[in-house]
Structure formats: structure tokens, C-alpha cells
Design a protein around this motif. Sequence first.
Motif, PDB file in Angstrom:
ATOM      1  N   LEU A 132     -38.085-183.588   6.880  1.00 35.93           N
ATOM      2  CA  LEU A 132     -39.304-184.294   7.255  1.00 35.93           C
ATOM      3  C   LEU A 132     -40.497-183.383   7.011  1.00 35.93           C
ATOM      4  CD1 LEU A 132     -38.348-186.053  10.622  1.00 35.93           C
ATOM      5  CD2 LEU A 132     -38.592-187.090   8.374  1.00 35.93           C
ATOM      6  N   ARG A 133     -41.591-183.979   6.577  1.00 42.92           N
ATOM      7  CA  ARG A 133     -42.817-183.237   6.327  1.00 42.92           C
ATOM      8  C   ARG A 133     -43.940-183.803   7.197  1.00 42.92           C
ATOM      9  NH1 ARG A 133     -42.915-179.710   2.291  1.00 42.92           N
ATOM     10  NH2 ARG A 133     -41.126-179.622   0.884  1.00 42.92           N
ATOM     11  N   ASN A 134     -44.720-182.891   7.736  1.00 41.14           N
ATOM     12  CA  ASN A 134     -45.878-183.226   8.568  1.00 41.14           C
ATOM     13  C   ASN A 134     -45.464-183.858   9.899  1.00 41.14           C
ATOM     14  OD1 ASN A 134     -48.719-183.022   8.773  1.00 41.14           O
ATOM     15  ND2 ASN A 134     -48.936-185.215   8.422  1.00 41.14           N
ATOM     16  N   PHE A 135     -44.277-183.543  10.376  1.00 37.79           N
ATOM     17  CA  PHE A 135     -43.826-184.017  11.686  1.00 37.79           C
ATOM     18  C   PHE A 135     -43.839-182.815  12.640  1.00 37.79           C
ATOM     19  CE2 PHE A 135     -41.046-185.306  15.063  1.00 37.79           C
ATOM     20  CZ  PHE A 135     -41.209-186.678  15.157  1.00 37.79           C
ATOM     21  N   HIS A 136     -44.750-182.824  13.601  1.00 37.52           N
ATOM     22  CA  HIS A 136     -44.958-181.664  14.466  1.00 37.52           C
ATOM     23  C   HIS A 136     -44.084-181.780  15.716  1.00 37.52           C
ATOM     24  CE1 HIS A 136     -48.518-179.969  12.299  1.00 37.52           C
ATOM     25  NE2 HIS A 136     -48.603-181.218  11.883  1.00 37.52           N
ATOM     26  N   GLN A 137     -42.903-181.203  15.646  1.00 39.56           N
ATOM     27  CA  GLN A 137     -42.031-181.163  16.815  1.00 39.56           C
ATOM     28  C   GLN A 137     -42.398-180.032  17.769  1.00 39.56           C
ATOM     29  OE1 GLN A 137     -37.825-181.092  15.504  1.00 39.56           O
ATOM     30  NE2 GLN A 137     -37.612-183.002  16.615  1.00 39.56           N
ATOM     31  N   ARG A 141     -46.496-180.929  24.632  1.00 38.22           N
ATOM     32  CA  ARG A 141     -46.214-182.165  25.374  1.00 38.22           C
ATOM     33  C   ARG A 141     -45.001-182.883  24.807  1.00 38.22           C
ATOM     34  NH1 ARG A 141     -51.079-186.050  26.683  1.00 38.22           N
ATOM     35  NH2 ARG A 141     -49.343-186.936  27.881  1.00 38.22           N
ATOM     36  N   TYR A 142     -44.844-182.804  23.497  1.00 32.86           N
ATOM     37  CA  TYR A 142     -43.663-183.406  22.871  1.00 32.86           C
ATOM     38  C   TYR A 142     -42.399-182.669  23.286  1.00 32.86           C
ATOM     39  CZ  TYR A 142     -40.503-184.962  19.135  1.00 32.86           C
ATOM     40  OH  TYR A 142     -39.421-185.454  18.432  1.00 32.86           O
ATOM     41  N   MET A 143     -42.422-181.339  23.263  1.00 33.10           N
ATOM     42  CA  MET A 143     -41.244-180.555  23.608  1.00 33.10           C
ATOM     43  C   MET A 143     -40.867-180.699  25.077  1.00 33.10           C
ATOM     44  SD  MET A 143     -42.052-177.078  21.437  1.00 33.10           S
ATOM     45  CE  MET A 143     -40.486-176.329  21.864  1.00 33.10           C
ATOM     46  N   ASP A 144     -41.865-180.901  25.937  1.00 32.36           N
ATOM     47  CA  ASP A 144     -41.586-181.056  27.367  1.00 32.36           C
ATOM     48  C   ASP A 144     -41.086-182.450  27.713  1.00 32.36           C
ATOM     49  OD1 ASP A 144     -42.306-178.474  27.881  1.00 32.36           O
ATOM     50  OD2 ASP A 144     -44.354-178.953  28.517  1.00 32.36           O
ATOM     51  N   CYS A 180     -34.056-190.181  27.841  1.00 28.60           N
ATOM     52  CA  CYS A 180     -35.480-190.446  28.007  1.00 28.60           C
ATOM     53  C   CYS A 180     -36.306-189.396  27.270  1.00 28.60           C
ATOM     54  CB  CYS A 180     -35.838-190.453  29.498  1.00 28.60           C
ATOM     55  SG  CYS A 180     -35.778-188.822  30.270  1.00 28.60           S
ATOM     56  N   GLY A 181     -37.592-189.664  27.141  1.00 28.84           N
ATOM     57  CA  GLY A 181     -38.506-188.687  26.555  1.00 28.84           C
ATOM     58  C   GLY A 181     -38.885-188.985  25.124  1.00 28.84           C
ATOM     59  N   ALA A 182     -39.964-188.335  24.688  1.00 31.90           N
ATOM     60  CA  ALA A 182     -40.482-188.550  23.336  1.00 31.90           C
ATOM     61  C   ALA A 182     -39.570-187.952  22.280  1.00 31.90           C
ATOM     62  CB  ALA A 182     -41.888-187.956  23.218  1.00 31.90           C
ATOM     63  N   VAL A 183     -38.890-186.852  22.609  1.00 27.39           N
ATOM     64  CA  VAL A 183     -38.021-186.211  21.621  1.00 27.39           C
ATOM     65  C   VAL A 183     -36.881-187.140  21.240  1.00 27.39           C
ATOM     66  CG1 VAL A 183     -36.624-184.194  21.095  1.00 27.39           C
ATOM     67  CG2 VAL A 183     -38.603-183.960  22.593  1.00 27.39           C
ATOM     68  N   ALA A 184     -36.189-187.670  22.237  1.00 29.33           N
ATOM     69  CA  ALA A 184     -35.074-188.578  21.959  1.00 29.33           C
ATOM     70  C   ALA A 184     -35.563-189.888  21.359  1.00 29.33           C
ATOM     71  CB  ALA A 184     -34.290-188.838  23.247  1.00 29.33           C
ATOM     72  N   VAL A 271     -28.449-182.245  17.220  1.00 30.47           N
ATOM     73  CA  VAL A 271     -29.202-181.561  16.169  1.00 30.47           C
ATOM     74  C   VAL A 271     -30.681-181.913  16.252  1.00 30.47           C
ATOM     75  CG1 VAL A 271     -29.539-181.413  13.677  1.00 30.47           C
ATOM     76  CG2 VAL A 271     -27.238-181.300  14.615  1.00 30.47           C
ATOM     77  N   TRP A 272     -30.990-183.177  16.497  1.00 38.36           N
ATOM     78  CA  TRP A 272     -32.382-183.584  16.568  1.00 38.36           C
ATOM     79  C   TRP A 272     -33.084-183.000  17.797  1.00 38.36           C
ATOM     80  CZ3 TRP A 272     -36.087-185.467  13.687  1.00 38.36           C
ATOM     81  CH2 TRP A 272     -37.239-185.963  14.308  1.00 38.36           C
ATOM     82  N   MET A 273     -32.385-182.876  18.913  1.00 37.20           N
ATOM     83  CA  MET A 273     -32.994-182.416  20.152  1.00 37.20           C
ATOM     84  C   MET A 273     -33.365-180.937  20.110  1.00 37.20           C
ATOM     85  SD  MET A 273     -33.303-185.045  22.122  1.00 37.20           S
ATOM     86  CE  MET A 273     -33.613-184.351  23.736  1.00 37.20           C
ATOM     87  N   ARG A 274     -32.862-180.183  19.150  1.00 36.30           N
ATOM     88  CA  ARG A 274     -33.306-178.796  18.980  1.00 36.30           C
ATOM     89  C   ARG A 274     -34.553-178.833  18.097  1.00 36.30           C
ATOM     90  NH1 ARG A 274     -31.752-173.648  19.705  1.00 36.30           N
ATOM     91  NH2 ARG A 274     -29.892-174.308  20.852  1.00 36.30           N
ATOM     92  N   GLU A 275     -35.720-178.681  18.725  1.00 38.52           N
ATOM     93  CA  GLU A 275     -36.985-178.889  18.031  1.00 38.52           C
ATOM     94  C   GLU A 275     -37.226-177.821  16.973  1.00 38.52           C
ATOM     95  OE1 GLU A 275     -36.750-178.524  21.303  1.00 38.52           O
ATOM     96  OE2 GLU A 275     -37.628-180.245  22.358  1.00 38.52           O
ATOM     97  N   ALA A 276     -37.903-178.233  15.908  1.00 35.07           N
ATOM     98  CA  ALA A 276     -38.256-177.325  14.823  1.00 35.07           C
ATOM     99  C   ALA A 276     -39.568-176.625  15.136  1.00 35.07           C
ATOM    100  CB  ALA A 276     -38.372-178.091  13.508  1.00 35.07           C
ATOM    101  N   ALA A 277     -39.726-175.425  14.586  1.00 35.44           N
ATOM    102  CA  ALA A 277     -40.913-174.620  14.864  1.00 35.44           C
ATOM    103  C   ALA A 277     -42.085-174.970  13.952  1.00 35.44           C
ATOM    104  CB  ALA A 277     -40.586-173.133  14.724  1.00 35.44           C
ATOM    105  N   PHE A 278     -41.811-175.582  12.799  1.00 32.33           N
ATOM    106  CA  PHE A 278     -42.866-175.857  11.823  1.00 32.33           C
ATOM    107  C   PHE A 278     -42.894-177.351  11.506  1.00 32.33           C
ATOM    108  CE2 PHE A 278     -41.432-171.496  11.060  1.00 32.33           C
ATOM    109  CZ  PHE A 278     -42.632-170.806  11.223  1.00 32.33           C
TER     110      PHE A 278
END
Length: 372
Positions: A132-137, A141-144, A180-184, A271-278
Motif C-alpha cells: 500500500l502507498r500513502n496509507f499512514h498507519q 490516534r490510529y495506532m491507539d 473493534c478500532g480503526a486498525v481492525a 499481520v495487518w494489526m502490526r502497524e507499519a512505520a512508513f
Amino acid sequence: MGKKQAGTGPLSRRPDNSAFKQQRLPAWSPSLTPQTVLPTFYILSLVCLLLGIWLLITVEYTYELKVDYTDAGTCEQCFNLRKHAIDSSTPCKCTVSFHVPKTFPRVSFQHDVVRLSARCLPQGDVFFYYGLRNFHQNLRRYMDSRDDAQMVGRKNNLKAPSSYCAPFDYDANGKPIAPCGAVANSMFNDSLTVMYNPTDGSKIQVPLYRKGIAWYTDKNVKFRNPPTNNTFSLQQAFEGTTRPLYWQRPVYELDDIDSNNNGFINDDLIVWMREAAFPNFKKLYGVLNRAQGPFTEGLPAGNYTLSINYNFPVEPFRGRKELVISMVTWFGGQNYFLPIAYLVTSGLILVTAVVLTTVFVKVGKKGKNMEE
């Protein structure tokens, strides 16, 4: 007679007369002279240069292929369909054709300068990623916006999600969302199937291992399903909850093939729930199954077709989606940062050494060549 009080005089706070407290320990103070500094600079420059060249050659033979399928092939219609949230549940399938110029992962190369020929046996497995490109994980607030207590299967958190998940904690009817949450809620949910097209006109599906792609600690420690038994199924454990807003199916039905890969321990979810740094990142989707021909020697060169169940929208954040095929060596995947960093560092050290050498030659040890 009273006992004399110690340490009441003007020197009561004086440190003890020891080598450590009085700073009399032996020390080494190197004498920095041109005869010692200049050779060190040249040696460091040479070491960084050799490391940079070595890593650059390694990266050059770490093959990686990216296939952007955002609006390519027949996916343009699906791309336009996913622009509107009202059409998020409408199924859409598309295909994209691409060509693999080299066989993964068996490679061979020859260095003409020194006439060094080496044959590299298979370096490992072939990995398939979605990118994915330009997706800010990495937004705070998203990570929390997740409930780790819910993800380990605690019943209380299953029916009463954490307030950190808001507004993705309850649906419009007040039913708790699991997970629940934005990440999931924003989990990548495209389904990818790669078909190999040999020259004889047939089509062979590329077999992938879809399990075992998550970290061991995530799979066995951080993510667990609610307790179940022979008479109490996983679906019953999630009774009273609902799926996230943009999911097509509930969490206990994520895998149609393997029932043990459902719930919070689903590999794709972990795999998705481990947020990317970039903002530009890739996440593991599967590993090539090399037990079946013609893939025993790796992914053969030739023409391929990528079939996509197009679900994940990227237009709202102006992003792109891609399939990434890569091999992994001891250095990891294809990444030019470290070799370039070593080469640039080598050049800077060399320039510094040349400047210092020039100054030393022109000025001399005691500055005797300096003008008055």
C-alpha cells in the motif's frame, strides 16, 4: 561524656581520599598526530567502500517485482466502484496480466572484471506481499484505536470494547464490534490469486502457504480467541457482537478452508494489526509452495495473471495497491539504503582525509609553511 559528632566541621562534605573519588585513576589520552589520524581515515574509507560494494551486489541479485493493480487491467471499474462507501459491499472481480522476466529464486551471475563466476543455489522461499502507498498507519490516534485486551479473548472486553476504539466500538444499533478500532476496521481485505500461463496455453494456479506468515509471539501470545470447547463453538463465543463496518464477513468466518485460522488468531488479521512505520509499506500475504511442479525450482519466468477480489478502497487517501513478489537473502529484501549509505560515508571520509592530507603537506607539522 557525650560522644563526639563526626562530620560537623567545614570539611565534612569533602570526598574520601581515594583514587576514584579524587580522580587519580590511570587514564589513556591518545596523542592524535597526522601519522595516526590520516591512515585511520583512509582505512575507514576503504572499509566502508568494500562493505558498500558488497551489499550493493547482494541487493542487485535480490530480485523483487512489483505489480500495481490499483486501476490496471480490468480493475478500473472496481476502482471507480470503491470510491463510494455505499458500494462497499458490492462484489467486484478483476484481472491484471504481468510478466516475470527472471526465475525466482535461482540466479547466476558472472563478474567480468575479475572473471569470477558463481552459481547461487536457491537462497530461500519466494514471498508474496500486498503493498500500500500513502496509507499512514503510524498516526497516533490510529495506532491507539484498538483493544489489546479484546484481542487476547477476554470476554468482558469482547462485549464492552475499550473507549480507545471509538467511534468503531459499537455499531449504529449499539452492538459491540469485534475486533473493534480503526486498525481492525481498515484491514486489507483484497483476495489475490496468481495464475501461471505456460507457453502450452494452460493455466496453473500458483500455490501459496497462507498460514504461518505471522510472528510467533503475535500468534501465540498477543492474539487469542475466546475460550471454546466441543459444545461451544467459536461462532457462539462471538455471539452478541458484530463485524467491523467495512468487513464483508465476521471475524469467525475469515478463512473458509481452515477453521483453525478464524477469529483473532487469523494470520491475515495478525499481520495487518502490526502497524507499519512508513506510509509506503508491504505486508506478507503468502509464501510460494515449492512442493508442487513447476514451482519446485522457484517461480518460473513467464506470463502470469493476477485475479483480484477487489474490496479495499484506496481513493479516499489517494493511495495505490500492488502485489510484490520478492526473494529474501541473508541481507533481507531488496533495499538500497544501506549500501548507498556506506558508499556515501566512504566518499565523505575520503574527501575529509584528502583535505587533511593537503593541509598537513602545505602547512607542515609546526606550521612552518604558514605565512606570517
